[in-house]
Write a protein that holds these residues in place. Structure first.
Motif, mmCIF file in Angstrom:
data_model
loop_
_atom_site.group_PDB
_atom_site.id
_atom_site.type_symbol
_atom_site.label_atom_id
_atom_site.label_comp_id
_atom_site.label_asym_id
_atom_site.label_seq_id
_atom_site.Cartn_x
_atom_site.Cartn_y
_atom_site.Cartn_z
ATOM 1 N N GLU A 47 -34.629 75.220 45.670
ATOM 2 C CA GLU A 47 -35.115 73.838 45.640
ATOM 3 C C GLU A 47 -34.567 73.074 44.432
ATOM 4 O OE1 GLU A 47 -39.236 73.024 47.847
ATOM 5 O OE2 GLU A 47 -39.451 73.992 45.898
ATOM 6 N N THR A 48 -34.479 73.766 43.302
ATOM 7 C CA THR A 48 -33.937 73.136 42.094
ATOM 8 C C THR A 48 -32.500 72.690 42.320
ATOM 9 O OG1 THR A 48 -35.351 74.559 40.727
ATOM 10 C CG2 THR A 48 -33.520 73.457 39.630
ATOM 11 N N LEU A 49 -31.699 73.556 42.938
ATOM 12 C CA LEU A 49 -30.305 73.219 43.229
ATOM 13 C C LEU A 49 -30.207 72.130 44.298
ATOM 14 C CD1 LEU A 49 -28.893 76.846 43.243
ATOM 15 C CD2 LEU A 49 -28.292 75.053 41.612
ATOM 16 N N GLU A 50 -31.086 72.200 45.265
ATOM 17 C CA GLU A 50 -31.084 71.214 46.349
ATOM 18 C C GLU A 50 -31.337 69.799 45.807
ATOM 19 O OE1 GLU A 50 -32.644 71.757 50.811
ATOM 20 O OE2 GLU A 50 -34.253 71.554 49.340
ATOM 21 N N LYS A 51 -32.199 69.696 44.827
ATOM 22 C CA LYS A 51 -32.489 68.390 44.231
ATOM 23 C C LYS A 51 -31.289 67.829 43.473
ATOM 24 C CE LYS A 51 -37.473 69.106 43.907
ATOM 25 N NZ LYS A 51 -38.636 69.369 43.006
ATOM 26 N N GLU A 52 -30.338 68.716 43.144
ATOM 27 C CA GLU A 52 -29.096 68.282 42.495
ATOM 28 C C GLU A 52 -27.994 68.057 43.522
ATOM 29 O OE1 GLU A 52 -29.075 67.659 39.139
ATOM 30 O OE2 GLU A 52 -31.228 68.076 39.387
ATOM 31 N N LYS A 53 -28.375 67.991 44.804
ATOM 32 C CA LYS A 53 -27.466 67.670 45.921
ATOM 33 C C LYS A 53 -26.654 68.858 46.424
ATOM 34 C CE LYS A 53 -28.917 63.476 45.443
ATOM 35 N NZ LYS A 53 -30.010 62.986 46.329
ATOM 36 N N SER A 54 -27.083 70.071 46.120
ATOM 37 C CA SER A 54 -26.433 71.247 46.681
ATOM 38 C C SER A 54 -26.945 71.488 48.107
ATOM 39 C CB SER A 54 -26.732 72.485 45.835
ATOM 40 O OG SER A 54 -26.282 73.665 46.475
ATOM 41 N N ASN A 55 -26.085 72.087 48.935
ATOM 42 C CA ASN A 55 -26.472 72.475 50.292
ATOM 43 C C ASN A 55 -26.823 73.958 50.371
ATOM 44 O OD1 ASN A 55 -26.076 69.925 51.702
ATOM 45 N ND2 ASN A 55 -23.887 70.223 51.320
ATOM 46 N N VAL A 56 -27.190 74.533 49.246
ATOM 47 C CA VAL A 56 -27.532 75.946 49.205
ATOM 48 C C VAL A 56 -28.757 76.224 50.078
ATOM 49 C CG1 VAL A 56 -29.018 75.697 47.176
ATOM 50 C CG2 VAL A 56 -27.931 77.901 47.643
ATOM 51 N N TRP A 57 -28.782 77.417 50.687
ATOM 52 C CA TRP A 57 -29.969 77.841 51.431
ATOM 53 C C TRP A 57 -30.214 79.321 51.134
ATOM 54 C CZ3 TRP A 57 -29.746 81.421 55.640
ATOM 55 C CH2 TRP A 57 -28.441 81.720 56.089
ATOM 56 N N LEU A 58 -31.388 79.796 51.502
ATOM 57 C CA LEU A 58 -31.821 81.143 51.136
ATOM 58 C C LEU A 58 -31.855 82.043 52.369
ATOM 59 C CD1 LEU A 58 -32.832 82.828 48.736
ATOM 60 C CD2 LEU A 58 -35.172 82.183 49.370
ATOM 61 N N LYS A 59 -30.947 83.040 52.383
ATOM 62 C CA LYS A 59 -30.963 84.033 53.458
ATOM 63 C C LYS A 59 -31.968 85.123 53.105
ATOM 64 C CE LYS A 59 -28.053 87.485 54.151
ATOM 65 N NZ LYS A 59 -28.968 88.591 54.572
ATOM 66 N N TRP A 60 -32.766 85.502 54.089
ATOM 67 C CA TRP A 60 -33.806 86.494 53.831
ATOM 68 C C TRP A 60 -33.190 87.780 53.314
ATOM 69 C CZ3 TRP A 60 -35.517 91.374 54.897
ATOM 70 C CH2 TRP A 60 -36.872 91.633 54.639
ATOM 71 N N PRO A 61 -33.765 88.355 52.259
ATOM 72 C CA PRO A 61 -34.915 87.798 51.558
ATOM 73 C C PRO A 61 -34.567 86.983 50.312
ATOM 74 C CG PRO A 61 -34.582 90.072 50.913
ATOM 75 C CD PRO A 61 -33.494 89.754 51.910
ATOM 76 N N ASN A 62 -33.371 87.180 49.753
ATOM 77 C CA ASN A 62 -33.131 86.607 48.420
ATOM 78 C C ASN A 62 -31.650 86.391 48.106
ATOM 79 O OD1 ASN A 62 -32.471 89.283 48.337
ATOM 80 N ND2 ASN A 62 -33.975 89.860 46.797
ATOM 81 N N ASP A 63 -30.866 86.071 49.123
ATOM 82 C CA ASP A 63 -29.443 85.798 48.914
ATOM 83 C C ASP A 63 -29.191 84.299 49.017
ATOM 84 O OD1 ASP A 63 -28.702 88.453 48.578
ATOM 85 O OD2 ASP A 63 -28.433 88.760 50.725
ATOM 86 N N PHE A 64 -28.428 83.758 48.083
ATOM 87 C CA PHE A 64 -28.092 82.339 48.097
ATOM 88 C C PHE A 64 -26.790 82.135 48.862
ATOM 89 C CE2 PHE A 64 -30.509 83.066 44.174
ATOM 90 C CZ PHE A 64 -31.549 82.168 44.356
ATOM 91 N N TYR A 65 -26.837 81.227 49.833
ATOM 92 C CA TYR A 65 -25.674 80.945 50.669
ATOM 93 C C TYR A 65 -25.348 79.460 50.644
ATOM 94 C CZ TYR A 65 -24.957 85.413 53.116
ATOM 95 O OH TYR A 65 -24.631 86.705 53.434
ATOM 96 N N VAL A 66 -24.056 79.161 50.758
ATOM 97 C CA VAL A 66 -23.595 77.816 51.093
ATOM 98 C C VAL A 66 -22.797 77.960 52.382
ATOM 99 C CG1 VAL A 66 -22.078 75.912 50.468
ATOM 100 C CG2 VAL A 66 -23.562 76.924 48.740
ATOM 101 N N GLY A 67 -23.279 77.343 53.445
ATOM 102 C CA GLY A 67 -22.668 77.580 54.745
ATOM 103 C C GLY A 67 -22.855 79.026 55.154
ATOM 104 N N ASP A 68 -21.745 79.688 55.485
ATOM 105 C CA ASP A 68 -21.805 81.078 55.929
ATOM 106 C C ASP A 68 -21.399 82.065 54.837
ATOM 107 O OD1 ASP A 68 -22.565 80.213 58.427
ATOM 108 O OD2 ASP A 68 -20.539 80.266 59.267
ATOM 109 N N GLU A 69 -21.298 81.595 53.601
ATOM 110 C CA GLU A 69 -20.790 82.460 52.542
ATOM 111 C C GLU A 69 -21.800 82.618 51.409
ATOM 112 O OE1 GLU A 69 -16.057 81.964 52.439
ATOM 113 O OE2 GLU A 69 -17.129 80.075 52.139
ATOM 114 N N LYS A 70 -21.919 83.839 50.949
ATOM 115 C CA LYS A 70 -22.850 84.156 49.868
ATOM 116 C C LYS A 70 -22.302 83.670 48.534
ATOM 117 C CE LYS A 70 -25.351 88.062 47.783
ATOM 118 N NZ LYS A 70 -25.646 89.506 47.874
ATOM 119 N N ILE A 71 -23.174 83.050 47.741
ATOM 120 C CA ILE A 71 -22.778 82.606 46.409
ATOM 121 C C ILE A 71 -23.582 83.294 45.306
ATOM 122 C CG2 ILE A 71 -22.061 80.354 47.285
ATOM 123 C CD1 ILE A 71 -24.640 79.252 45.799
ATOM 124 N N GLY A 72 -24.614 84.052 45.685
ATOM 125 C CA GLY A 72 -25.426 84.702 44.666
ATOM 126 C C GLY A 72 -26.624 85.400 45.255
ATOM 127 N N GLY A 73 -27.471 85.899 44.380
ATOM 128 C CA GLY A 73 -28.656 86.596 44.850
ATOM 129 C C GLY A 73 -29.637 86.849 43.721
#
Length: 211
Positions: free
Chosen positions: A84-110
């Motif tokens: 949510e913090t990143l989203e408020k900065e205009k990122s399109n990041v989303w959370l793949k269950w349970p705790n992986d950060f994705y942009v589109g279909d690619e993992k960017i972190g966890g």
């Protein structure tokens, strides 16, 4: 939350645990490094570190967590607040269950979590500037200090698990084309049902994140 910034470290989590062991800090406390040489990812995999990416660990006493938060889903809780913090900065990041950060279909972190005595320790890695093959980087430019200050300010609100889960559940459909791991098994999330405590049910089997 006080933040200790380091130029380089083997593991922010190991460094933080040693600070706690030596009773040299008050909690909550965070450790961030510009370079991490021996980071730990999910399922005990190594997390490849490039200078300038986000390497972070923070510790909070269990008694200070939301009363309705199941510890098995702590990684979902804190990962979603970061999302949510990143989203408020205009990122399109989303959370793949349970705790992986994705942009589109690619993992960017966890994120991974573990409990030491009466303390929850969270470890976070996000590719801000460079990523290994088959991974990607965050889709916005943001300094680590800005990101961490905003993230920890959001954490200090200590939203209830119910508040976080209500929003997370609306986005869970994005998992349908992805997989998760249950011990050594790779399992499709296409038929996964998200339960109120953050666990999922697939073909009658209940699976917790346990990270």
């Amino acid at each position: 939350m006080k933040i200790t910034y380091l130029d380089s470290v083997d593991s922010t989590q190991t460094y933080l645990k040693n600070l706690i062991k030596n009773s040299s800090i008050e909690l909550p406390h965070a450790v961030s490094a510009d370079l991490q040489t021996d980071g730990l990812g999910s399922r005990n995999n190594s997390w490849i570190g490039y200078k300038g990416n986000l390497f972070l660990s923070f510790a909070i006493k269990l008694k200070d967590l939301p009363k309705d938060l199941k510890l098995e889903s702590a990684s979902i809780y804190f990962a979603y607040i970061l999302k949510e913090t990143l989203e408020k900065e205009k990122s399109n990041v989303w959370l793949k269950w349970p705790n992986d950060f994705y942009v589109g279909d690619e993992k960017i972190g966890g994120m991974i979590t573990n409990i030491v005595s009466d303390i929850l320790i969270c470890g976070v890695g996000i590719n801000l500037v460079k990523s290994p093959t088959n991974f990607n980087t965050l889709d916005i430019d943001i300094s680590k200090s800005t990101l961490l200050n905003k993230y920890f300010k959001n954490i200090e609100n200590f939203s209830s698990w119910k508040q976080i889960f209500r929003k997370y559940k609306l986005e869970f459909y994005r998992n349908q084309n992805f997989f998760t791991h249950n011990e050594n098994d790779k399992i499709s999330l296409s038929k996964a049902e998200l339960l109120d405590d953050g666990s999922i049910e697939i073909d009658g089997e209940r699976i917790y994140s346990l990270r």
